[in-house]
Design a protein around this motif. Structure first.
Motif, PDB file in Angstrom:
ATOM      1  N   UNK A   1      10.165   5.624 -10.274  1.00  0.00           N
ATOM      2  CA  UNK A   1      10.579   5.568  -8.878  1.00  0.00           C
ATOM      3  C   UNK A   1      11.835   4.716  -8.848  1.00  0.00           C
ATOM      4  N   UNK A   2      12.775   5.128  -8.008  1.00  0.00           N
ATOM      5  CA  UNK A   2      14.048   4.428  -7.886  1.00  0.00           C
ATOM      6  C   UNK A   2      14.327   4.126  -6.423  1.00  0.00           C
ATOM      7  N   UNK A   3      15.153   3.113  -6.207  1.00  0.00           N
ATOM      8  CA  UNK A   3      15.556   2.726  -4.859  1.00  0.00           C
ATOM      9  C   UNK A   3      16.745   1.784  -4.985  1.00  0.00           C
ATOM     10  N   UNK A   4      17.171   1.231  -3.877  1.00  0.00           N
ATOM     11  CA  UNK A   4      18.228   0.232  -3.907  1.00  0.00           C
ATOM     12  C   UNK A   4      17.905  -0.845  -2.892  1.00  0.00           C
ATOM     13  N   UNK A   5      18.526  -1.992  -3.106  1.00  0.00           N
ATOM     14  CA  UNK A   5      18.427  -3.091  -2.154  1.00  0.00           C
ATOM     15  C   UNK A   5      19.849  -3.523  -1.842  1.00  0.00           C
TER      16      UNK A   5
ATOM     17  N   UNK B   1       2.751   9.112  -6.421  1.00  0.00           N
ATOM     18  CA  UNK B   1       3.464  10.386  -6.323  1.00  0.00           C
ATOM     19  C   UNK B   1       4.595  10.466  -7.353  1.00  0.00           C
ATOM     20  N   UNK B   2       5.241   9.329  -7.610  1.00  0.00           N
ATOM     21  CA  UNK B   2       6.397   9.295  -8.520  1.00  0.00           C
ATOM     22  C   UNK B   2       5.998   9.398  -9.987  1.00  0.00           C
ATOM     23  N   UNK B   3       4.749   9.151 -10.309  1.00  0.00           N
ATOM     24  CA  UNK B   3       4.319   9.135 -11.715  1.00  0.00           C
ATOM     25  C   UNK B   3       4.668  10.429 -12.446  1.00  0.00           C
TER      26      UNK B   3
ATOM     27  N   UNK C   1       0.835  -1.210   0.000  1.00  0.00           N
ATOM     28  CA  UNK C   1       0.000   0.000   0.000  1.00  0.00           C
ATOM     29  C   UNK C   1       0.863   1.252   0.000  1.00  0.00           C
ATOM     30  N   UNK C   2       1.943   1.246   0.784  1.00  0.00           N
ATOM     31  CA  UNK C   2       2.853   2.393   0.784  1.00  0.00           C
ATOM     32  C   UNK C   2       3.520   2.555  -0.587  1.00  0.00           C
ATOM     33  N   UNK C   3       3.963   1.460  -1.178  1.00  0.00           N
ATOM     34  CA  UNK C   3       4.552   1.535  -2.515  1.00  0.00           C
ATOM     35  C   UNK C   3       3.540   2.069  -3.520  1.00  0.00           C
ATOM     36  N   UNK C   4       2.286   1.620  -3.447  1.00  0.00           N
ATOM     37  CA  UNK C   4       1.261   2.126  -4.367  1.00  0.00           C
ATOM     38  C   UNK C   4       1.129   3.641  -4.245  1.00  0.00           C
ATOM     39  N   UNK C   5       1.084   4.127  -3.015  1.00  0.00           N
ATOM     40  CA  UNK C   5       0.948   5.567  -2.794  1.00  0.00           C
ATOM     41  C   UNK C   5       2.164   6.319  -3.314  1.00  0.00           C
TER      42      UNK C   5
ATOM     43  N   UNK D   1      29.818   2.405   1.240  1.00  0.00           N
ATOM     44  CA  UNK D   1      30.922   2.848   2.098  1.00  0.00           C
ATOM     45  C   UNK D   1      31.118   1.926   3.290  1.00  0.00           C
ATOM     46  N   UNK D   2      30.070   1.193   3.653  1.00  0.00           N
ATOM     47  CA  UNK D   2      30.147   0.261   4.773  1.00  0.00           C
ATOM     48  C   UNK D   2      30.604  -1.126   4.325  1.00  0.00           C
ATOM     49  N   UNK D   3      30.946  -1.260   3.054  1.00  0.00           N
ATOM     50  CA  UNK D   3      31.288  -2.559   2.487  1.00  0.00           C
ATOM     51  C   UNK D   3      30.062  -3.154   1.825  1.00  0.00           C
ATOM     52  N   UNK D   4      30.263  -4.138   0.996  1.00  0.00           N
ATOM     53  CA  UNK D   4      29.134  -4.735   0.308  1.00  0.00           C
ATOM     54  C   UNK D   4      28.659  -3.875  -0.847  1.00  0.00           C
ATOM     55  N   UNK D   5      27.616  -4.350  -1.487  1.00  0.00           N
ATOM     56  CA  UNK D   5      27.055  -3.657  -2.640  1.00  0.00           C
ATOM     57  C   UNK D   5      25.561  -3.482  -2.488  1.00  0.00           C
ATOM     58  N   UNK D   6      25.036  -2.583  -3.283  1.00  0.00           N
ATOM     59  CA  UNK D   6      23.589  -2.410  -3.407  1.00  0.00           C
ATOM     60  C   UNK D   6      23.246  -2.467  -4.883  1.00  0.00           C
ATOM     61  N   UNK D   7      22.145  -3.127  -5.187  1.00  0.00           N
ATOM     62  CA  UNK D   7      21.642  -3.104  -6.552  1.00  0.00           C
ATOM     63  C   UNK D   7      20.704  -1.899  -6.665  1.00  0.00           C
ATOM     64  N   UNK D   8      20.926  -1.093  -7.685  1.00  0.00           N
ATOM     65  CA  UNK D   8      20.133   0.110  -7.905  1.00  0.00           C
ATOM     66  C   UNK D   8      18.957  -0.283  -8.806  1.00  0.00           C
ATOM     67  N   UNK D   9      17.750   0.095  -8.397  1.00  0.00           N
ATOM     68  CA  UNK D   9      16.532  -0.344  -9.081  1.00  0.00           C
ATOM     69  C   UNK D   9      15.741   0.845  -9.604  1.00  0.00           C
ATOM     70  N   UNK D  10      15.023   0.590 -10.689  1.00  0.00           N
ATOM     71  CA  UNK D  10      14.146   1.594 -11.291  1.00  0.00           C
ATOM     72  C   UNK D  10      12.838   0.932 -11.685  1.00  0.00           C
ATOM     73  N   UNK D  11      11.741   1.662 -11.491  1.00  0.00           N
ATOM     74  CA  UNK D  11      10.448   1.267 -12.042  1.00  0.00           C
ATOM     75  C   UNK D  11       9.938   2.417 -12.890  1.00  0.00           C
ATOM     76  N   UNK D  12       9.937   2.241 -14.228  1.00  0.00           N
ATOM     77  CA  UNK D  12       9.364   3.285 -15.077  1.00  0.00           C
ATOM     78  C   UNK D  12       7.852   3.392 -14.817  1.00  0.00           C
ATOM     79  N   UNK D  13       7.379   4.611 -14.773  1.00  0.00           N
ATOM     80  CA  UNK D  13       5.943   4.844 -14.512  1.00  0.00           C
ATOM     81  C   UNK D  13       5.326   5.658 -15.638  1.00  0.00           C
TER      82      UNK D  13
END
Length: 153
Positions: free
Chosen positions: A110-114, A103-105, A95-99, A141-153
């Protein structure tokens, strides 16, 4: 989100800190005041989830936000989302992602990372089901990696 929510937001952030990053009360206040979207979700009168998202031009200095700002001209960046462990698997995150995606439309995406060290398979699967796709990787910076994600809207 209002200043009255800050203590509970801090508690929820701490509960999920392994998947997010630490915040103190000053950080919660800064995020709330500077985010394009600072959202809380209540269930039965209890604040059970929150999220922060930032638009282009924000003073936010996160390396993840800056990566997206360098990669895309327009976007809404989901900085963090946390749902109480007692309320997970009840559709609140969706529900939060839907909202937020609504807003991102106007930004076209909308972009984020995991974070992937260790791999967060549950989060990656959630994002894939929602239509997010990998657009890059960033060493943290803390070590490790993050995958950068995108959802086209």
């Amino acid at each position: 989100m209002t200043p009255a929510d800050d203590d509970r937001v801090l508690e929820l952030n701490e509960e999920s800190v392994k998947a997010l990053s630490p915040l103190d009360l000053a950080g919660v206040d800064w995020h709330r005041r500077n985010a394009a979207a600072a959202v809380v979700w209540e269930f039965d009168g209890e604040l059970v989830a929150f999220s922060f998202a930032f638009a282009p031009g924000s003073p936010y200095q996160s390396i993840n936000y800056r990566w997206h700002a360098d990669f895309f001209a327009d976007f809404l960046y989901l900085d963090r989302i946390a749902v109480s462990s007692r309320r997970r698997r009840h559709g609140i995150g969706s529900a939060l992602y839907n909202a937020l995606e609504g807003e991102a439309a106007v930004h076209g995406r909308m972009v984020c990372e995991v974070y992937c060290d260790p791999a967060n398979e549950e989060s990656l699967a959630f994002h894939e089901r929602r239509g997010y796709r990998p657009v890059g990787w960033l060493q943290q910076t803390t070590g490790g990696e993050a995958v950068m994600l995108e959802k086209p809207l």
